[in-house]
Design an enzyme around this catalytic site. Structure first.
Site, PDB file in Angstrom:
ATOM      1  N   MET A 122      39.399  63.820  70.564  1.00  0.00           N
ATOM      2  CA  MET A 122      40.475  63.503  69.613  1.00  0.00           C
ATOM      3  C   MET A 122      41.249  64.762  69.267  1.00  0.00           C
ATOM      4  O   MET A 122      40.668  65.816  69.005  1.00  0.00           O
ATOM      5  CB  MET A 122      39.905  62.898  68.327  1.00  0.00           C
ATOM      6  CG  MET A 122      39.370  61.483  68.453  1.00  0.00           C
ATOM      7  SD  MET A 122      40.603  60.285  69.007  1.00  0.00           S
ATOM      8  CE  MET A 122      41.808  60.353  67.681  1.00  0.00           C
TER       9      MET A 122
ATOM     10  N   HIS B 180      45.782  51.602  75.638  1.00  0.00           N
ATOM     11  CA  HIS B 180      44.848  52.173  74.680  1.00  0.00           C
ATOM     12  C   HIS B 180      44.914  51.314  73.414  1.00  0.00           C
ATOM     13  O   HIS B 180      45.972  51.197  72.788  1.00  0.00           O
ATOM     14  CB  HIS B 180      45.224  53.624  74.386  1.00  0.00           C
ATOM     15  CG  HIS B 180      44.293  54.328  73.462  1.00  0.00           C
ATOM     16  ND1 HIS B 180      43.119  54.907  73.895  1.00  0.00           N
ATOM     17  CD2 HIS B 180      44.345  54.541  72.129  1.00  0.00           C
ATOM     18  CE1 HIS B 180      42.486  55.461  72.858  1.00  0.00           C
ATOM     19  NE2 HIS B 180      43.209  55.248  71.776  1.00  0.00           N
TER      20      HIS B 180
ATOM     21  N   ASP C   7      43.522  50.635  69.713  1.00  0.00           N
ATOM     22  CA  ASP C   7      42.827  51.294  68.607  1.00  0.00           C
ATOM     23  C   ASP C   7      42.213  50.269  67.656  1.00  0.00           C
ATOM     24  O   ASP C   7      42.929  49.537  66.979  1.00  0.00           O
ATOM     25  CB  ASP C   7      43.816  52.189  67.844  1.00  0.00           C
ATOM     26  CG  ASP C   7      44.167  53.442  68.631  1.00  0.00           C
ATOM     27  OD1 ASP C   7      43.234  54.154  69.050  1.00  0.00           O
ATOM     28  OD2 ASP C   7      45.368  53.695  68.839  1.00  0.00           O
TER      29      ASP C   7
ATOM     30  N   ASP D  83      43.830  62.216  72.664  1.00  0.00           N
ATOM     31  CA  ASP D  83      44.440  61.160  71.850  1.00  0.00           C
ATOM     32  C   ASP D  83      44.858  61.706  70.493  1.00  0.00           C
ATOM     33  O   ASP D  83      44.026  62.196  69.743  1.00  0.00           O
ATOM     34  CB  ASP D  83      43.401  60.034  71.687  1.00  0.00           C
ATOM     35  CG  ASP D  83      43.896  58.885  70.835  1.00  0.00           C
ATOM     36  OD1 ASP D  83      45.114  58.793  70.584  1.00  0.00           O
ATOM     37  OD2 ASP D  83      43.047  58.054  70.428  1.00  0.00           O
TER      38      ASP D  83
ATOM     39  N   HIS E 295      39.365  51.860  71.938  1.00  0.00           N
ATOM     40  CA  HIS E 295      38.921  53.024  71.174  1.00  0.00           C
ATOM     41  C   HIS E 295      38.325  52.516  69.861  1.00  0.00           C
ATOM     42  O   HIS E 295      39.063  52.133  68.955  1.00  0.00           O
ATOM     43  CB  HIS E 295      40.121  53.954  70.961  1.00  0.00           C
ATOM     44  CG  HIS E 295      39.820  55.167  70.151  1.00  0.00           C
ATOM     45  ND1 HIS E 295      40.811  55.969  69.620  1.00  0.00           N
ATOM     46  CD2 HIS E 295      38.632  55.726  69.774  1.00  0.00           C
ATOM     47  CE1 HIS E 295      40.242  56.966  68.954  1.00  0.00           C
ATOM     48  NE2 HIS E 295      38.935  56.834  69.023  1.00  0.00           N
TER      49      HIS E 295
ATOM     50  N   MET F 279      36.975  52.825  66.614  1.00  0.00           N
ATOM     51  CA  MET F 279      36.812  53.658  65.410  1.00  0.00           C
ATOM     52  C   MET F 279      36.115  52.808  64.355  1.00  0.00           C
ATOM     53  O   MET F 279      36.699  52.387  63.362  1.00  0.00           O
ATOM     54  CB  MET F 279      38.184  54.165  64.949  1.00  0.00           C
ATOM     55  CG  MET F 279      38.726  55.263  65.863  1.00  0.00           C
ATOM     56  SD  MET F 279      40.494  55.541  65.663  1.00  0.00           S
ATOM     57  CE  MET F 279      41.133  54.268  66.742  1.00  0.00           C
TER      58      MET F 279
ATOM     59  N   MET G 199      40.036  49.752  64.367  1.00  0.00           N
ATOM     60  CA  MET G 199      39.613  50.466  63.157  1.00  0.00           C
ATOM     61  C   MET G 199      39.044  49.470  62.155  1.00  0.00           C
ATOM     62  O   MET G 199      39.624  48.401  61.958  1.00  0.00           O
ATOM     63  CB  MET G 199      40.793  51.181  62.513  1.00  0.00           C
ATOM     64  CG  MET G 199      41.542  52.109  63.452  1.00  0.00           C
ATOM     65  SD  MET G 199      42.814  53.036  62.584  1.00  0.00           S
ATOM     66  CE  MET G 199      43.686  53.807  63.958  1.00  0.00           C
TER      67      MET G 199
ATOM     68  N   SER H  96      49.255  53.984  73.419  1.00  0.00           N
ATOM     69  CA  SER H  96      48.512  53.382  72.305  1.00  0.00           C
ATOM     70  C   SER H  96      49.372  52.300  71.672  1.00  0.00           C
ATOM     71  O   SER H  96      50.450  52.574  71.134  1.00  0.00           O
ATOM     72  CB  SER H  96      48.188  54.443  71.250  1.00  0.00           C
ATOM     73  OG  SER H  96      47.838  53.798  70.040  1.00  0.00           O
TER      74      SER H  96
HETATM   75  C1  DX5 Z   1      44.569  57.584  65.968  1.00  0.00           C
HETATM   76  C2  DX5 Z   1      44.532  56.744  67.217  1.00  0.00           C
HETATM   77  C3  DX5 Z   1      45.551  57.116  68.225  1.00  0.00           C
HETATM   78  C4  DX5 Z   1      46.973  56.957  67.777  1.00  0.00           C
HETATM   79  C5  DX5 Z   1      47.843  57.822  68.622  1.00  0.00           C
HETATM   80  O1  DX5 Z   1      43.463  57.294  65.198  1.00  0.00           O
HETATM   81  O2  DX5 Z   1      43.271  56.865  67.817  1.00  0.00           O
HETATM   82  O3  DX5 Z   1      45.324  56.395  69.418  1.00  0.00           O
HETATM   83  O4  DX5 Z   1      47.418  55.633  67.852  1.00  0.00           O
HETATM   84  O5  DX5 Z   1      49.158  57.751  68.146  1.00  0.00           O
HETATM   85  P1  DX5 Z   1      50.187  58.925  68.352  1.00  0.00           P
HETATM   86  O6  DX5 Z   1      50.358  59.115  69.816  1.00  0.00           O
HETATM   87  O7  DX5 Z   1      51.403  58.418  67.680  1.00  0.00           O
HETATM   88  O8  DX5 Z   1      49.607  60.154  67.693  1.00  0.00           O
HETATM   89 ZN    ZN Z   2      43.017  56.040  69.835  1.00  0.00          ZN
END
Ligand code: DX5
Ligand code: ZN
Length: 235
Positions: free
Chosen positions: A157, A35, A37, A191, A75, A77, A39, A9
């Site tokens: 998740m 990956h 993210d 994840d 991903h 969100m 948001m 990620s």
């Molecule tokens: C959280 C994200 C994850 C996050 C994982 O909302 O979807 O992808 O970046 O990070 P780690 O591996 O540090 O928990």
């Molecule tokens: Zn993620």
């Protein structure tokens, strides 16, 4: 079982050198996918990056033809997953993974998961469906068993989405086990809080797509961590 895929990620990378971090993790450190993210400050209480940034990093990361290397695993969100689909297609996203909770409640425009999967496939992307820790796995069965187009991956998740560096929630493994039992060939992604201390549980439950942020980007040798994660899933 499907092959192990390690997807660091980039949320845990140095955003000041993002393009370099992304190409390095794939080309030199041996990661399979990236990956990414996304948001929006609505679906989760945090904001990260949008399509323009994905466009820029796509220039420095080549993809392979066969869904194995350099896949941009986005991903999403976001509260309105349908709304960003075309932008992410244009930006070079390969796998558009939306949250089932968001799809089922989105208003603008109203696009339930079944519709969204169809729309994602129509653009030539793979479709992923994600569920939060509080969402029952059963909600996915109609999608996976129905007569409509099927998701290419399910993301279970293992933390509440919104932030990197949280603690892995082992109770989520029951959902992975249930999915693996029903769907031996499905790509199942986990994840949140994954690393050398938690990978055994995830591998045991049957996950094969492993997201790791802090554990990979925070490591002295990301390459070693990636290799160990892959070996554990393979056994
Ligand atoms: C959280 C994200 C994850 C996050 C994982 O909302 O979807 O992808 O970046 O990070 P780690 O591996 O540090 O928990
Ligand atoms: Zn993620």
């Amino acid at each position: 079982a499907p092959k192990p895929i390690i997807a660091p990620s980039i949320l845990a990378s140095d955003f000041g050198s993002l393009a370099h971090e992304c190409s390095r993790i794939i080309k030199s450190e041996g990661a399979d996918w990236l990956h990414i993210d996304i948001m929006d400050g609505h679906f989760v209480p945090n904001i990260t990056i949008g399509a323009p940034v994905v466009t820029c990093i796509r220039r420095s990361v080549d993809r392979s033809e066969d869904w194995t290397k350099g896949v941009f695993d986005c991903h999403m969100m976001v509260a309105e997953p349908q709304k960003w689909l075309q932008d992410f297609k244009d930006a070079g996203c390969d796998l558009y993974c939306f949250h089932h909770e968001a799809a089922e409640t989105s208003k603008d425009p109203k696009t339930p998961s079944t519709e969204l999967i169809k729309n994602i496939h129509a653009l030539g992307l793979k479709a992923g469906v994600a569920i939060k820790p509080g969402t029952e796995v059963d909600v996915l069965y109609p999608l996976l068993d129905g007569s409509g187009e099927k998701p290419d991956m399910v993301l279970v998740m293992t933390v509440e989405p919104g932030f990197g560096g949280q603690k892995f929630r082992p109770e989520c493994m029951a959902k992975v086990e249930a999915l693996r039992k029903r769907y031996p060939e499905l790509d199942i992604e986990v994840d949140g809080g994954l690393g050398l201390g938690t990978i055994d549980q995830a591998a045991e439950a049957g996950a094969n797509v492993i997201v790791a942020g802090t554990a990979v980007f925070g490591a002295q040798s990301p390459k070693e961590v990636i290799e160990k994660l892959r070996e554990t899933v393979e056994r």
